[in-house]
Motif scaffolding. Structure first.
Motif, PDB file in Angstrom:
ATOM      1  N   UNK A   1       0.854  -1.182   0.000  1.00 13.10           N
ATOM      2  CA  UNK A   1       0.000   0.000   0.000  1.00 13.10           C
ATOM      3  C   UNK A   1       0.901   1.248   0.000  1.00 13.10           C
ATOM      4  N   UNK A   2       0.634   2.132  -0.955  1.00 11.87           N
ATOM      5  CA  UNK A   2       1.375   3.393  -1.051  1.00 11.87           C
ATOM      6  C   UNK A   2       0.511   4.477  -0.414  1.00 11.87           C
ATOM      7  N   UNK A   3       0.951   4.982   0.724  1.00  6.78           N
ATOM      8  CA  UNK A   3       0.148   5.923   1.496  1.00  6.78           C
ATOM      9  C   UNK A   3       0.429   7.370   1.075  1.00  6.78           C
ATOM     10  N   UNK A   4      -0.543   8.251   1.365  1.00  7.75           N
ATOM     11  CA  UNK A   4      -0.343   9.693   1.194  1.00  7.75           C
ATOM     12  C   UNK A   4       0.500  10.175   2.362  1.00  7.75           C
ATOM     13  N   UNK A   5       1.625  10.778   2.034  1.00  6.37           N
ATOM     14  CA  UNK A   5       2.504  11.267   3.091  1.00  6.37           C
ATOM     15  C   UNK A   5       1.995  12.594   3.642  1.00  6.37           C
ATOM     16  N   UNK A   6       2.412  12.958   4.848  1.00  9.74           N
ATOM     17  CA  UNK A   6       2.032  14.237   5.445  1.00  9.74           C
ATOM     18  C   UNK A   6       2.283  14.218   6.934  1.00  9.74           C
ATOM     19  N   UNK A   7       3.220  15.050   7.411  1.00 11.69           N
ATOM     20  CA  UNK A   7       3.582  15.107   8.824  1.00 11.69           C
ATOM     21  C   UNK A   7       3.633  16.554   9.266  1.00 11.69           C
ATOM     22  N   UNK A   8       3.044  16.883  10.415  1.00  7.73           N
ATOM     23  CA  UNK A   8       3.102  18.254  10.930  1.00  7.73           C
ATOM     24  C   UNK A   8       4.491  18.506  11.514  1.00  7.73           C
ATOM     25  N   UNK A   9       5.189  19.497  10.960  1.00 10.77           N
ATOM     26  CA  UNK A   9       6.567  19.789  11.356  1.00 10.77           C
ATOM     27  C   UNK A   9       6.672  20.985  12.300  1.00 10.77           C
ATOM     28  N   UNK A  10       5.554  21.555  12.704  1.00  8.96           N
ATOM     29  CA  UNK A  10       5.608  22.707  13.597  1.00  8.96           C
ATOM     30  C   UNK A  10       5.904  23.976  12.829  1.00  8.96           C
ATOM     31  N   UNK A  11       6.507  24.952  13.516  1.00  9.97           N
ATOM     32  CA  UNK A  11       6.822  26.240  12.903  1.00  9.97           C
ATOM     33  C   UNK A  11       7.830  26.069  11.783  1.00  9.97           C
ATOM     34  N   UNK A  12       7.651  26.827  10.689  1.00  9.00           N
ATOM     35  CA  UNK A  12       8.563  26.795   9.538  1.00  9.00           C
ATOM     36  C   UNK A  12       9.966  27.227   9.961  1.00  9.00           C
ATOM     37  N   UNK A  13      10.987  26.498   9.491  1.00 10.57           N
ATOM     38  CA  UNK A  13      12.389  26.814   9.803  1.00 10.57           C
ATOM     39  C   UNK A  13      13.169  26.847   8.497  1.00 10.57           C
ATOM     40  N   UNK A  14      13.845  27.972   8.219  1.00 12.99           N
ATOM     41  CA  UNK A  14      14.710  28.061   7.030  1.00 12.99           C
ATOM     42  C   UNK A  14      15.849  27.068   7.169  1.00 12.99           C
ATOM     43  N   UNK A  15      16.266  26.495   6.046  1.00 11.08           N
ATOM     44  CA  UNK A  15      17.375  25.523   5.954  1.00 11.08           C
ATOM     45  C   UNK A  15      16.978  24.128   6.454  1.00 11.08           C
ATOM     46  N   UNK A  16      15.705  23.927   6.828  1.00 20.72           N
ATOM     47  CA  UNK A  16      15.242  22.595   7.207  1.00 20.72           C
ATOM     48  C   UNK A  16      14.921  21.791   5.957  1.00 20.72           C
ATOM     49  N   UNK A  17      14.957  20.461   6.067  1.00 18.07           N
ATOM     50  CA  UNK A  17      14.614  19.582   4.944  1.00 18.07           C
ATOM     51  C   UNK A  17      13.157  19.147   5.119  1.00 18.07           C
ATOM     52  N   UNK A  18      12.313  19.437   4.119  1.00 21.21           N
ATOM     53  CA  UNK A  18      10.910  19.074   4.180  1.00 21.21           C
ATOM     54  C   UNK A  18      10.581  18.077   3.064  1.00 21.21           C
ATOM     55  N   UNK A  19       9.612  17.229   3.357  1.00 23.19           N
ATOM     56  CA  UNK A  19       9.156  16.238   2.378  1.00 23.19           C
ATOM     57  C   UNK A  19       7.774  16.621   1.882  1.00 23.19           C
ATOM     58  N   UNK A  20       7.454  16.142   0.673  1.00 21.89           N
ATOM     59  CA  UNK A  20       6.143  16.426   0.088  1.00 21.89           C
ATOM     60  C   UNK A  20       5.044  16.028   1.052  1.00 21.89           C
ATOM     61  N   UNK A  21       4.054  16.922   1.235  1.00 22.17           N
ATOM     62  CA  UNK A  21       2.872  16.741   2.082  1.00 22.17           C
ATOM     63  C   UNK A  21       3.140  17.021   3.552  1.00 22.17           C
ATOM     64  N   UNK A  22       4.377  17.386   3.942  1.00 23.02           N
ATOM     65  CA  UNK A  22       4.598  17.857   5.304  1.00 23.02           C
ATOM     66  C   UNK A  22       3.791  19.130   5.525  1.00 23.02           C
ATOM     67  N   UNK A  23       3.446  19.392   6.782  1.00 22.25           N
ATOM     68  CA  UNK A  23       2.643  20.566   7.128  1.00 22.25           C
ATOM     69  C   UNK A  23       3.452  21.443   8.071  1.00 22.25           C
ATOM     70  N   UNK A  24       3.541  22.748   7.770  1.00 17.84           N
ATOM     71  CA  UNK A  24       4.313  23.681   8.591  1.00 17.84           C
ATOM     72  C   UNK A  24       3.445  24.906   8.898  1.00 17.84           C
ATOM     73  N   UNK A  25       3.871  25.663   9.908  1.00 15.47           N
ATOM     74  CA  UNK A  25       3.119  26.835  10.368  1.00 15.47           C
ATOM     75  C   UNK A  25       4.007  28.058  10.337  1.00 15.47           C
ATOM     76  N   UNK A  26       3.450  29.193   9.875  1.00 17.33           N
ATOM     77  CA  UNK A  26       4.140  30.477   9.928  1.00 17.33           C
ATOM     78  C   UNK A  26       4.016  31.017  11.351  1.00 17.33           C
TER      79      UNK A  26
END
Length: 557
Positions: free
Chosen positions: A89-114
């Motif tokens: 099963x290929x799942x839809x990715x998406x993880x809440x990463x908290x506040x946005x941070x410059x220079x961080x590595x993000x994956x498709x469907x991750x969720x961030x906050x300003x």
């Protein structure tokens, strides 16, 4: 709000076993079991554009372009070099990463906050964050929940409430305009406010700031009146000589900015100036005065507009070191001057440390070497391609060698390289695509300050072809670069190495290695010059045929 999508990570990287395979994607039920319903594939993380299903993998065994899904799927693989099979099963990715941070590595469907606005974004690609604005502009972040308009409405409501409260307070104050405020804190002051609508308390610091207004200009005079100032600071005009100031009680300070050129005359009782000397003022200077009694002031600060000294230029004392012809101080820090060698000698507790001056004329890139126990000598920086070596007398380092300028062999009967320095031990003459107008073979000649020498050469040049046909020719007027099989159609490539065998007799040996479009080239020889070599010439046998193509250069060391 649109469904959350993510890219299918499978088949994004090349895999040779899947070259040309067909990947069919099916929806899965609540238990994660593959159904018979084809899943909807998308061409992007947002938008309504769909991708084809099934997908044909490309010549590297991967997707031709990223494929996105909004729900879990199972892929059925067929037609590859392996047996048909299903993926997990290929799942839809998406993880809440908290506040946005410059220079961080993000994956498709991750969720961030300003963190500033509270807005929530979804990540559309796997990437390294740069900045919130840049990532939104690049399409790496898409708004998911917009909080900022709600915050703006709340802020506006709060501001309106505050304004209403302030208006009510102002209305109440105006009704008691003539009333004094409550009893002030001890040492505080009471004054009318700036709008002259009511009384208000002021602290000593606030009253000090209230007095720091710029007063009207006052004119310089022998007895300048500071009591006429309506503020703590102001401008002093004119160019009179000032011998005193009219002041009130002790402790009052005034700061004046000069617009003219007055002279302040020092007086130990009434006008005390720094250093006890007079000051000639200039426009833009600032003087600060403090009253120490009636009509008595001291200058606590004087700032020149040009940053110069307040008073006359100081005379520095002359410093003379202990000196002798051969000083040997041992006490740590004892500095003495060596009058014989003109160096500084400082004791280090046991012996001496010597500090020699730099030679005259030294510039960036120069090298220094010790020409004596206490003296530096300068070697000017060398030229491109030169190497540091010991001079012929083995007494000092020097620059040697170099690279000549590329010469185009497109005309003329000779190409000369001159100015080869004394001390050169090795020269390499190289050529590329060299061609002449006739059948006279090219050759190398050597020369000195007296010119190019065209006799006394002992050498051979040979050519060989695949049929073992070898042509061998001797040369006496130079070192041959080709045999007499040379033709106008010959195109030569190669080099000749010249080595100094005996500096006493200026004897050089030559070694040829190269090839043409017709044969392989080899040869060698020797030549003794009448003086030190300083030039090399490329010419043709007989000196009549001309060069019509190619490039030539030299390297020497």
């Amino acid at each position: 709000m649109a469904s959350l999508r993510s890219s299918i990570p499978d088949f994004q990287l090349a895999n040779p076993i899947y070259i040309g395979a067909t990947a069919t994607f099916f929806e899965v039920d609540i238990n994660g079991v593959k159904t018979t319903t084809l899943a909807t594939l998308y061409s992007g993380p947002t938008g309504s554009t769909t991708a084809r299903n099934p997908q044909t993998l490309d010549g590297d065994g991967k997707f031709e372009a990223p494929v996105y899904i909004a729900d879990a799927v199972i892929a059925e693989i067929s037609g590859a070099s392996v047996a048909s099979h299903d993926t997990g099963v290929i799942q839809v990715r998406g993880t809440y990463k908290g506040n946005y941070i410059a220079a961080a590595i993000y994956s498709s469907s991750d969720i961030v906050r300003d963190s500033l606005t509270g807005d929530v974004y979804v990540v559309t690609n796997d990437y390294l964050a740069v900045s919130l604005a840049a990532d939104i502009a690049a399409g790496n972040l898409v708004i998911m929940v917009e909080i900022s308009p709600i915050s703006a409405v709340a802020t506006a409501a709060a501001a309106a409430a505050a304004a209403s409260a302030a208006a009510a307070a102002a209305s109440a104050s105006s009704a008691s305009n003539a009333e004094m405020p409550t009893v002030p804190v001890i040492h505080n002051y009471v004054r009318r406010n700036a709008a002259n609508t009511q009384y208000e308390n002021r602290t000593p610091l606030q009253m000090n700031d209230d007095a720091a207004v710029v007063a009207a200009n006052i004119s310089s005079a022998p007895a300048t009146d500071l009591t006429a100032m309506t503020g703590r600071t102001g401008n002093l005009t004119g160019g009179a000589t000032i011998t005193s100031f009219i002041t009130g009680a002790a402790g009052v300070e005034r700061e004046l900015t000069l617009t003219g050129t007055p002279t302040f005359t020092h007086d130990a009782a009434s006008l005390i100036l720094p250093g006890g000397v007079n000051i000639l003022g200039a426009a833009g200077d600032i003087i600060r005065l403090r009253s120490i009694g009636v009509n008595q002031v001291v200058c606590t600060h004087y700032q020149r507009a040009n940053g110069g000294l307040t008073v006359n230029t100081l005379t520095q004392p002359t410093l003379t070191l202990k000196q002798s012809a051969a000083p040997t101080p041992t006490v740590e820090g004892d500095a003495q001057w060596d009058t014989d060698d003109n160096v500084l000698v400082i004791g280090d507790g046991a012996g001496q440390k010597i500090f020699a001056p730099l030679p005259a004329g030294i510039v960036a890139g120069d090298l220094l070497y010790l020409s004596g126990a206490k003296a530096y000598t300068r070697i000017p920086k060398g030229l491109a391609g030169q190497r540091l070596r010991m001079n012929p007398g083995a007494s000092a380092p020097e620059w040697g060698g170099g690279i000549g300028a590329v010469a185009a062999a497109t005309s003329g009967v000779a190409i000369d390289f001159t100015g080869i320095p004394d001390g050169t031990r090795k020269i390499i003459v190289s050529w590329s695509a060299l061609s002449t107008s006739g059948t006279s073979p090219p050759m190398i000649q050597l020369g000195d300050a007296g010119g190019i020498e065209a006799t006394g050469y002992v050498g051979l040049a040979s050519t060989s072809v695949a049929s073992d046909d070898v042509t061998l020719d001797s040369f006496t007027t130079g070192f041959g670069v080709n045999s007499t099989n040379h033709a106008a159609a010959s195109v030569l490539h190669g080099s000749m190495t010249l080595l100094l065998v005996d500096p006493a007799t200026n004897t050089w040996v030559a070694s040829l290695a190269g090839a043409s479009n017709l044969s392989a080239l080899s040869g060698g020889g020797s030549k003794s010059l009448s003086a030190t070599l300083d030039r090399v010439r490329l010419t043709t046998l007989g000196g009549t045929d001309t060069f019509d193509a190619g490039k030539v250069n030299i390297l020497y060391e």
